[in-house]
Motif scaffolding. Structure first.
Motif, mmCIF file in Angstrom:
data_model
loop_
_atom_site.group_PDB
_atom_site.id
_atom_site.type_symbol
_atom_site.label_atom_id
_atom_site.label_comp_id
_atom_site.label_asym_id
_atom_site.label_seq_id
_atom_site.Cartn_x
_atom_site.Cartn_y
_atom_site.Cartn_z
ATOM 1 N N UNK A 136 0.827 -1.197 0.000
ATOM 2 C CA UNK A 136 0.000 0.000 0.000
ATOM 3 C C UNK A 136 0.868 1.255 0.000
ATOM 4 N N UNK A 137 2.192 1.076 0.002
ATOM 5 C CA UNK A 137 3.138 2.190 -0.044
ATOM 6 C C UNK A 137 3.055 2.835 -1.428
ATOM 7 N N UNK A 153 0.735 -20.852 -7.287
ATOM 8 C CA UNK A 153 -0.032 -19.610 -7.264
ATOM 9 C C UNK A 153 -0.653 -19.421 -5.889
ATOM 10 N N UNK A 154 -0.161 -18.457 -5.159
ATOM 11 C CA UNK A 154 -0.683 -18.157 -3.830
ATOM 12 C C UNK A 154 -1.903 -17.253 -3.953
ATOM 13 N N UNK A 155 -2.612 -17.088 -2.835
ATOM 14 C CA UNK A 155 -3.653 -16.062 -2.766
ATOM 15 C C UNK A 155 -2.967 -14.703 -2.795
ATOM 16 N N UNK A 156 -3.301 -13.876 -3.779
ATOM 17 C CA UNK A 156 -2.691 -12.552 -3.944
ATOM 18 C C UNK A 156 -3.784 -11.496 -3.891
ATOM 19 N N UNK A 157 -3.562 -10.480 -3.063
ATOM 20 C CA UNK A 157 -4.478 -9.346 -2.989
ATOM 21 C C UNK A 157 -3.705 -8.200 -2.343
ATOM 22 N N UNK A 158 -4.323 -7.047 -2.242
ATOM 23 C CA UNK A 158 -3.639 -5.955 -1.557
ATOM 24 C C UNK A 158 -3.413 -6.339 -0.096
ATOM 25 N N UNK A 184 -3.992 -4.734 2.612
ATOM 26 C CA UNK A 184 -5.122 -4.432 3.484
ATOM 27 C C UNK A 184 -6.200 -5.499 3.385
ATOM 28 N N UNK A 185 -6.527 -5.916 2.173
ATOM 29 C CA UNK A 185 -7.562 -6.952 2.017
ATOM 30 C C UNK A 185 -7.087 -8.290 2.582
ATOM 31 N N UNK A 186 -5.812 -8.592 2.435
ATOM 32 C CA UNK A 186 -5.317 -9.842 3.011
ATOM 33 C C UNK A 186 -5.345 -9.790 4.538
ATOM 34 N N UNK A 187 -4.958 -8.654 5.102
ATOM 35 C CA UNK A 187 -5.069 -8.503 6.558
ATOM 36 C C UNK A 187 -6.515 -8.700 7.014
ATOM 37 N N UNK A 188 -7.426 -8.018 6.334
ATOM 38 C CA UNK A 188 -8.833 -8.105 6.730
ATOM 39 C C UNK A 188 -9.344 -9.537 6.597
#
Length: 357
Positions: A119-120, A140-145, A147-151
């Motif tokens: 998010x930088x 292939x891992x789960x990839x997202x921003x 913030x969304x991964x934290x949530x």
């Protein structure tokens, strides 16, 4: 009659002896059985569950971030932690971050760990080992921003997480500001309050101790970019207000240099991390800033600081509003940060780090 009586008495004594010895044998057998059962119950007693850990890293050109990740991977293998997420707080202009993160995970068998992208807002242009380590990606891992991964992680489990911040604080600041969405109806601040047990950070206050045990000064993770300074200031304020423990270390000014990590005397030539370092000319490793923070998960989780020559001291850390002084850290029993004062010789801590990866 006399002889008869004596014989009877002797026989009774013999019988008594037999009964006594039989009872002794039975007692020994019973005691042995109890001992076996006790030892079985001790050995069968449940081991402490691994502590769930999310890494937030700015792995880029330095050796210490990759070694910090390797330490966490080893801690996972040993059952101390469960490595549940790898968030990046750095990105380059080619957007290779996600592939590089998957590469370091896959190279050591962590093929199902979610990856969060930075998010930088600042983009790097020269991250020489990312292209090479990206080629180690096999799944292939789960990839997202981030913030969304934290949530997603925090809302999907009743467990508490520890978060290791060894990069910029932009991801955490964005998480604190996040609002209800398709992942969770709670704000980011609510999710942190409910599901984070502690932060272990590589933050400000490592050395530069002034009068009255105060610390001031610039530190890369908290001050490198203007956005870094803003987000780290928000972190200290908001996480402190949530009363979630924040741990960060301090020691002699040369501690990180003495704890050099990732050199040719520590890693075999075929090790993926070492080969990454050779790509950037770091044959002898580099200062262990972030690696120290990762190693500190051991005394933090086991709550055993004295064993490692560490004295916890409570501090209040706040931004000064001036990037030349950056932050001021003042001793305060009700402060927002537990400063881990590492008082042993740097070579001692270097040996601890070497044993950890």
């Amino acid at each position: 009659n006399m002889q008869y009586t004596l014989v009877i008495c002797k026989e009774r004594n013999i019988i008594k002896n037999i009964i006594y010895k039989s009872r002794s044998v039975i007692s020994i057998i019973i005691i042995s059985i109890i001992s076996v059962i006790s030892s079985m119950s001790v050995s069968a007693s449940p081991q402490p569950s691994p502590t769930h850990i999310i890494i937030d890293s700015d792995m880029s050109t330095d050796t210490d971030d990759l070694i910090a990740i390797r330490i966490c991977q080893q801690y996972d293998n040993e059952g101390l932690i469960s490595l549940d997420g790898l968030m990046l707080s750095d990105e380059n202009d080619l957007h290779e971050g996600a592939a590089a993160a998957q590469g370091i995970l896959d190279a050591y068998g962590f093929t199902d760990v979610p990856v969060g992208t930075s998010m930088n807002p600042n983009l790097e242009t020269d991250l020489p080992y990312w292209d090479w380590i990206s080629k180690k990606k096999t799944t292939n891992h789960s990839i997202d921003t981030a913030v969304r991964q934290y949530r997603r992680l925090l809302s999907s489990s009743s467990d508490k997480f520890g978060i290791l911040v060894i990069g910029y604080f932009d991801n955490i600041a964005a998480l604190l500001q996040s609002q209800p969405d398709d992942i969770s109806q709670k704000t980011g601040a609510q999710l942190i309050a409910e599901h984070v047990s502690f932060f272990d950070i590589c933050g400000t206050g490592k050395g530069n101790q002034g009068p009255n045990k105060q610390y001031t000064g610039f530190e890369n993770n908290t001050c490198f970019y203007p956005s870094s300074y803003t987000s780290s200031g928000q972190f200290y304020r908001d996480i402190g207000n949530l009363h979630i423990p924040i741990y960060q270390y301090t020691g002699s000014g040369s501690l990180a240099a003495q704890c050099s990590v990732g050199g040719k005397d520590q890693l075999p030539a075929n090790d993926i991390v070492y080969q990454s370092f050779t790509k950037v000319g770091r044959y002898n490793g580099g200062p262990g800033y972030d690696a120290i923070s990762a190693w500190l998960l051991l005394p933090i989780i086991t709550d055993n600081f004295s064993k490692y020559g560490i004295v916890p001291e409570q501090y209040n850390i706040q931004p000064t509003g001036n990037r030349s002084t950056a932050f001021i850290s003042v001793p305060d029993k009700d402060g927002n940060v537990t400063m881990l004062n590492m008082q042993s010789d740097g070579n001692v801590y270097r040996s601890y780090l070497d044993d950890a990866y």
